[in-house]
Design a protein around this motif. Sequence first.
Motif, short mmCIF file in Angstrom:
data_model
loop_
_atom_site.label_atom_id
_atom_site.label_comp_id
_atom_site.label_asym_id
_atom_site.label_seq_id
_atom_site.Cartn_x
_atom_site.Cartn_y
_atom_site.Cartn_z
N LEU A 7 -4.06 -55.39 -8.09
CA LEU A 7 -4.74 -54.80 -6.94
C LEU A 7 -3.74 -54.81 -5.80
CD1 LEU A 7 -8.20 -55.11 -5.57
CD2 LEU A 7 -6.38 -55.90 -4.10
N PHE A 8 -3.58 -53.67 -5.13
CA PHE A 8 -2.72 -53.65 -3.95
C PHE A 8 -3.41 -52.88 -2.84
CE2 PHE A 8 -1.36 -50.33 -6.84
CZ PHE A 8 -1.20 -49.20 -6.04
N VAL A 9 -3.07 -53.28 -1.61
CA VAL A 9 -3.67 -52.69 -0.41
C VAL A 9 -2.56 -51.97 0.35
CG1 VAL A 9 -4.98 -53.14 1.68
CG2 VAL A 9 -5.29 -54.62 -0.30
N LEU A 10 -2.78 -50.68 0.57
CA LEU A 10 -1.83 -49.86 1.33
C LEU A 10 -2.27 -49.75 2.78
CD1 LEU A 10 -1.37 -47.00 -1.27
CD2 LEU A 10 0.28 -48.78 -0.74
N LYS A 11 -1.33 -49.44 3.65
CA LYS A 11 -1.64 -49.25 5.07
C LYS A 11 -2.66 -48.13 5.24
CE LYS A 11 2.80 -50.76 6.87
NZ LYS A 11 4.02 -50.34 7.59
N LYS A 21 1.68 -40.80 -3.66
CA LYS A 21 3.08 -41.09 -4.00
C LYS A 21 3.30 -42.58 -4.24
CE LYS A 21 5.34 -37.20 -1.75
NZ LYS A 21 6.24 -36.77 -0.66
N ASN A 22 2.67 -43.43 -3.41
CA ASN A 22 2.82 -44.87 -3.57
C ASN A 22 2.17 -45.35 -4.86
OD1 ASN A 22 4.15 -46.32 -1.19
ND2 ASN A 22 2.86 -44.83 -0.18
N ILE A 23 1.00 -44.83 -5.20
CA ILE A 23 0.32 -45.20 -6.44
C ILE A 23 1.17 -44.76 -7.63
CG2 ILE A 23 -1.70 -44.76 -7.89
CD1 ILE A 23 -3.33 -44.55 -5.25
N GLU A 24 1.70 -43.54 -7.55
CA GLU A 24 2.54 -43.03 -8.64
C GLU A 24 3.80 -43.86 -8.80
OE1 GLU A 24 4.94 -38.95 -9.77
OE2 GLU A 24 3.23 -38.82 -8.40
N ALA A 25 4.37 -44.33 -7.69
CA ALA A 25 5.57 -45.16 -7.75
C ALA A 25 5.29 -46.47 -8.47
CB ALA A 25 6.09 -45.43 -6.33
N VAL A 26 4.15 -47.09 -8.20
CA VAL A 26 3.78 -48.33 -8.87
C VAL A 26 3.56 -48.07 -10.35
CG1 VAL A 26 2.06 -50.17 -9.01
CG2 VAL A 26 2.81 -49.36 -6.78
N THR A 40 -6.69 -46.43 -13.65
CA THR A 40 -6.38 -46.62 -12.23
C THR A 40 -7.64 -46.36 -11.43
OG1 THR A 40 -4.10 -45.88 -12.58
CG2 THR A 40 -4.91 -45.86 -10.32
N ASP A 41 -8.05 -47.34 -10.64
CA ASP A 41 -9.26 -47.23 -9.83
C ASP A 41 -8.85 -47.14 -8.36
OD1 ASP A 41 -11.83 -47.24 -8.88
OD2 ASP A 41 -12.29 -49.30 -9.47
N LYS A 42 -9.00 -45.96 -7.79
CA LYS A 42 -8.68 -45.74 -6.38
C LYS A 42 -9.95 -46.02 -5.59
CE LYS A 42 -5.47 -42.26 -7.86
NZ LYS A 42 -5.28 -40.84 -8.08
N ILE A 43 -10.07 -47.22 -5.06
CA ILE A 43 -11.28 -47.66 -4.38
C ILE A 43 -11.43 -46.97 -3.03
CG2 ILE A 43 -12.49 -49.66 -3.42
CD1 ILE A 43 -11.09 -51.30 -5.63
N ARG A 57 -8.11 -52.37 8.48
CA ARG A 57 -8.58 -51.67 7.29
C ARG A 57 -7.40 -51.49 6.34
NH1 ARG A 57 -13.40 -49.41 7.55
NH2 ARG A 57 -12.98 -47.57 6.30
N GLY A 58 -7.71 -51.20 5.07
CA GLY A 58 -6.66 -50.95 4.10
C GLY A 58 -7.15 -50.05 2.99
N ASN A 59 -6.24 -49.41 2.29
CA ASN A 59 -6.58 -48.52 1.20
C ASN A 59 -6.34 -49.27 -0.11
OD1 ASN A 59 -6.34 -46.37 -0.83
ND2 ASN A 59 -6.64 -45.07 0.97
N TYR A 60 -7.41 -49.56 -0.84
CA TYR A 60 -7.37 -50.39 -2.04
C TYR A 60 -7.18 -49.56 -3.30
CZ TYR A 60 -9.17 -54.43 0.56
OH TYR A 60 -9.32 -55.47 1.43
N THR A 61 -6.36 -50.08 -4.23
CA THR A 61 -6.17 -49.46 -5.54
C THR A 61 -6.00 -50.57 -6.57
OG1 THR A 61 -5.02 -47.59 -4.54
CG2 THR A 61 -4.74 -47.89 -6.90
#
Length: 110
Positions: A7-11, A21-26, A40-43, A57-61
Amino acid sequence: MKHYETLFVLKPTLTDEEIAKNIEAVQNVITANGGEISATDKIGTRDLAYEIQKHKRGNYTIIYYKAPGSAIKEIERNLRINENVIRFITVKYENKKEQKQWEKFVSEVK
């Protein structure tokens, strides 16, 4: 190959294209190190429990995948150096009971 969930949180200030692009990079790092992505669950954007780097706030995946244990260090190294990732956690599912739960999560996402 072991079962993992990262699980990672993006800005929250990123655009949809930058998030993709960040999800694809991971995902590319996982596959480049011998992993197989199952789901892949883009919450989406949610409130954080506490402020991190002045973000509320953050964008969770969440990415569910199978990978050799040696790949985890490289995946986490890439998450650490990515300036758009504000937090991440990797969970390993070891025994059969945990792996059944992992499979349940993957089926719910698909």
